[in-house]
Design an enzyme around this catalytic site. Structure first.
Site, PDB file in Angstrom:
ATOM      1  N   ASN A 102       0.808  -1.230   0.000  1.00  0.00           N
ATOM      2  CA  ASN A 102       0.000   0.000   0.000  1.00  0.00           C
ATOM      3  C   ASN A 102       0.837   1.273   0.000  1.00  0.00           C
ATOM      4  O   ASN A 102       0.400   2.311   0.497  1.00  0.00           O
ATOM      5  CB  ASN A 102      -0.969   0.015   1.209  1.00  0.00           C
ATOM      6  CG  ASN A 102      -1.845  -1.210   1.219  1.00  0.00           C
ATOM      7  OD1 ASN A 102      -2.359  -1.604   0.164  1.00  0.00           O
ATOM      8  ND2 ASN A 102      -1.977  -1.844   2.366  1.00  0.00           N
ATOM      9  N   ARG A 103       2.058   1.179  -0.521  1.00  0.00           N
ATOM     10  CA  ARG A 103       2.993   2.304  -0.597  1.00  0.00           C
ATOM     11  C   ARG A 103       3.350   2.869   0.777  1.00  0.00           C
ATOM     12  O   ARG A 103       3.784   4.008   0.908  1.00  0.00           O
ATOM     13  CB  ARG A 103       2.462   3.407  -1.537  1.00  0.00           C
ATOM     14  CG  ARG A 103       2.114   2.879  -2.933  1.00  0.00           C
ATOM     15  CD  ARG A 103       2.095   3.921  -4.001  1.00  0.00           C
ATOM     16  NE  ARG A 103       3.437   4.343  -4.408  1.00  0.00           N
ATOM     17  CZ  ARG A 103       4.262   3.632  -5.168  1.00  0.00           C
ATOM     18  NH1 ARG A 103       3.931   2.436  -5.616  1.00  0.00           N
ATOM     19  NH2 ARG A 103       5.437   4.111  -5.485  1.00  0.00           N
ATOM     20  N   LEU A 104       3.188   2.042   1.803  1.00  0.00           N
ATOM     21  CA  LEU A 104       3.607   2.458   3.154  1.00  0.00           C
ATOM     22  C   LEU A 104       5.053   1.991   3.326  1.00  0.00           C
ATOM     23  O   LEU A 104       5.363   1.098   4.131  1.00  0.00           O
ATOM     24  CB  LEU A 104       2.689   1.837   4.217  1.00  0.00           C
ATOM     25  CG  LEU A 104       1.202   2.123   4.042  1.00  0.00           C
ATOM     26  CD1 LEU A 104       0.392   1.498   5.172  1.00  0.00           C
ATOM     27  CD2 LEU A 104       0.957   3.637   4.002  1.00  0.00           C
TER      28      LEU A 104
END
Ligand SMILES: Cc1cc2nc3c(=O)[nH]c(=O)nc-3n(C[C@H](O)[C@H](O)[C@H](O)COP(=O)(O)O)c2cc1C
Length: 200
Positions: free
Chosen positions: A178-180
């Site tokens: 999640n692009r974290l």
């Protein structure tokens, strides 16, 4: 949601070794390719790819023509930033620090470890100077090939040398769902390293 960090908190040189070893297994080519950024004394940056040809606790070594554009910038401003991006691993490593030229013995040893044709090609190249016609370069290659064919090696041009980037900061970035993403930056404190996470 509780997650654990995946980038170790100590010994960035060991983390580099681990990630580099994985890249050597995964990358389709040139896992040792890195972007080298230099800058003029006025602060105008320039960047290009070079190959990492050695690394240890003293730093990260690449070889080049010191009369090139990058060579001129390095002579005037002995600072660099290096960047590895391994697409297959979705990882990035950034390294920053001062440069030092390798010893002539080190440069000789590396230059002569290269295949004869590579020695010829680099000795014949007036790297980064305007080339009026590709044939001019090919003629120079042929001249040097004939001159040194019997010797089997080319004398290392004095301007063909290596530089070692002594890391003062090393930052690891790795892809997370999640692009974290996860980032950890290590700063040298002289004898050791301190590190902290950064927002991605
Ligand atoms: C994957 C890759 C690896 C390269 N490795 C080197 C290298 O190790 N040394 C080098 O001088 N140029 C290397 N080059 C060429 C440089 O990117 C650049 O074109 C050249 O050094 C001239 O740069 P300059 O005009 O900024 O000095 C490489 C290019 C690529 C694409």
């Amino acid at each position: 949601m509780v997650e654990t960090d995946t980038i170790p908190t100590e010994n960035p040189l060991a983390i580099f070794d681990d990630w580099f070893a994985e890249a050597q297994d995964c990358e389709p080519n040139d896992p040792n390719a890195m972007c080298l950024a230099t800058a003029t004394p006025q602060g105008c940056p320039s960047a290009r790819m070079v190959l990492l040809k050695g690394h240890d606790e003293r730093g990260f070594v690449f070889y080049t023509n010191a009369k090139s554009r990058k060579g001129g910038e390095i002579r005037a401003n002995m600072q660099a930033a290096l960047l590895f991006h391994w697409k297959s691993l979705r990882r990035q490593i950034r390294i920053e620090g001062p440069l030092e030229e390798v010893s002539s013995a080190e440069a000789d040893a590396y230059f002569h470890s290269r295949p004869f044709k590579s020695q010829v090609g680099s000795a014949a190249s007036d790297q980064s100077s305007p080339l009026p016609d590709r044939q001019v370069y090919l003629d120079q290659v042929e001249l040097l090939r004939e001159r040194y064919e019997d010797a089997g090696e080319v004398p290392r041009p004095p301007h063909w040398t290596g530089f070692r980037c002594q890391p003062r900061a090393i930052e690891f970035w790795t892809d997370r769902p999640n692009r974290l993403h996860e980032r950890r930056r290590f700063i040298s404190d002289g004898g050791g390293w301190t590190s902290s996470l950064l927002y991605p």
